[in-house]
Design an enzyme around this catalytic site. Structure first.
Site, PDB file in Angstrom:
ATOM      1  N   HIS A 109       0.855  -1.188   0.000  1.00 26.71           N
ATOM      2  CA  HIS A 109       0.000   0.000   0.000  1.00 26.71           C
ATOM      3  C   HIS A 109       0.889   1.235   0.000  1.00 26.71           C
ATOM      4  O   HIS A 109       1.887   1.275   0.728  1.00 26.71           O
ATOM      5  CB  HIS A 109      -0.898  -0.026   1.246  1.00 26.71           C
ATOM      6  N   ASP A 150      -6.719  -3.361   3.011  1.00 24.43           N
ATOM      7  CA  ASP A 150      -5.558  -2.740   3.670  1.00 24.43           C
ATOM      8  C   ASP A 150      -5.437  -3.043   5.155  1.00 24.43           C
ATOM      9  O   ASP A 150      -4.819  -2.294   5.904  1.00 24.43           O
ATOM     10  CB  ASP A 150      -5.560  -1.208   3.442  1.00 24.43           C
TER      11      ASP A 150
HETATM   12  C1  GRF Z   1       1.206   0.950  -6.051  1.00 23.28           C
HETATM   13  O1  GRF Z   1       1.149   2.278  -5.593  1.00 23.28           O
HETATM   14  C2  GRF Z   1       0.849   0.025  -4.944  1.00 23.28           C
HETATM   15  O2  GRF Z   1       1.128   0.548  -3.694  1.00 23.28           O
HETATM   16  C3  GRF Z   1      -0.601  -0.183  -5.122  1.00 23.28           C
HETATM   17  O3  GRF Z   1      -0.796  -0.154  -6.530  1.00 23.28           O
HETATM   18  C4  GRF Z   1       0.165   0.704  -7.100  1.00 23.28           C
HETATM   19  C5  GRF Z   1       0.833   0.097  -8.303  1.00 23.28           C
HETATM   20  O4  GRF Z   1      -0.055  -0.233  -9.287  1.00 23.28           O
HETATM   21  N1  GRF Z   1      -1.011  -1.385  -4.461  1.00 23.28           N
HETATM   22  P1  GRF Z   1       0.477  -1.027 -10.551  1.00 23.28           P
HETATM   23  O5  GRF Z   1       1.380  -2.127 -10.072  1.00 23.28           O
HETATM   24  O6  GRF Z   1       1.226  -0.073 -11.425  1.00 23.28           O
HETATM   25  O7  GRF Z   1      -0.750  -1.550 -11.233  1.00 23.28           O
END
Ligand code: GRF
Length: 208
Positions: A109, A150
């Protein structure tokens, strides 16, 4: 035996791309991606998975009227792929996994949980909330996923100091840089020390 993982994505796939890159260049060792599951078919992450030659399955949230529910379908696919660990990588839905996956699903997250998390808190909304709150720092959190958005034991966090002139874009960039280090580090530890390490780490809930 390498640690066999499934990666669940919904969109951009930057987290997946980073894992592929780290495996390719040897910084992430003894880890193999046995399956990518995407909740969208026309998203960049799908192209990234295809280009890397990874096994890829698409699951739509609306498929459930005709067959198993969205979560049940994911469970089937992950079962078939026979993976030890499931890595949520920008996956925007709740996977209601059965008890046998408890302690084996990781999420990252883009903030310091337990703050700035929960349903609807993803992407730029997280950074907007951090800036609006006037927080002195942000960062990223890797946690063991449970059946709520989360939530679940924190495994590791990396801190990012806020700057007075930060915008959503500049903050997101530094948080993403931190994510690119933290997620592979945690997965590497699981590859080296097993799921037991994850459980212990979650129980201790410490900073990286
Ligand atoms: C990141 O900020 C991560 O923290 C959240 O999704 C974002 C990345 O997305 N869980 P992606 O991997 O580019 O689809």
């Amino acid at each position: 035996m390498p640690l066999r993982i499934a990666v669940l994505i919904s969109g951009g796939g930057s987290t997946l791309a980073n894992l592929i890159c780290r495996i390719d260049d040897g910084r992430l060792r003894d880890v193999t991606i046995g399956l990518v599951v995407s909740s969208g078919s026309a998203v960049p992450g799908v192209g990234i998975a295809r280009e890397a030659g990874l096994a890829l399955k698409i699951v739509h949230t609306k498929d459930s009227r005709t067959g198993p529910s969205f979560s049940a379908r994911i469970t089937e696919l992950v079962d078939e792929a026979d993976v030890s660990l499931v890595v949520l990588a920008g996956f925007l839905h709740l996977w209601r996994f059965p008890a046998r996956y408890a302690g084996r699903v990781l999420n990252i997250h883009p903030a310091l949980l337990p703050a700035f998390g929960g349903r609807g808190m993803f992407g730029r909304r997280v950074h907007e909330a951090v800036l609006a709150a006037g927080a002195g720092e942000s960062g990223c959190t890797v946690h063991i996923a449970n059946l709520e958005y989360d939530q679940g034991p924190i495994v590791a966090r990396a801190r990012v100091a806020l700057r007075p002139d930060d915008t959503v874009a500049t903050l997101a960039e530094r948080v993403q840089a931190a994510e690119r280090e933290l997620y592979p580090e945690v997965i590497q530890r699981v590859a080296e020390h097993g799921l037991e390490w994850l459980r212990e780490r979650g129980a201790a809930s410490a900073d990286a």
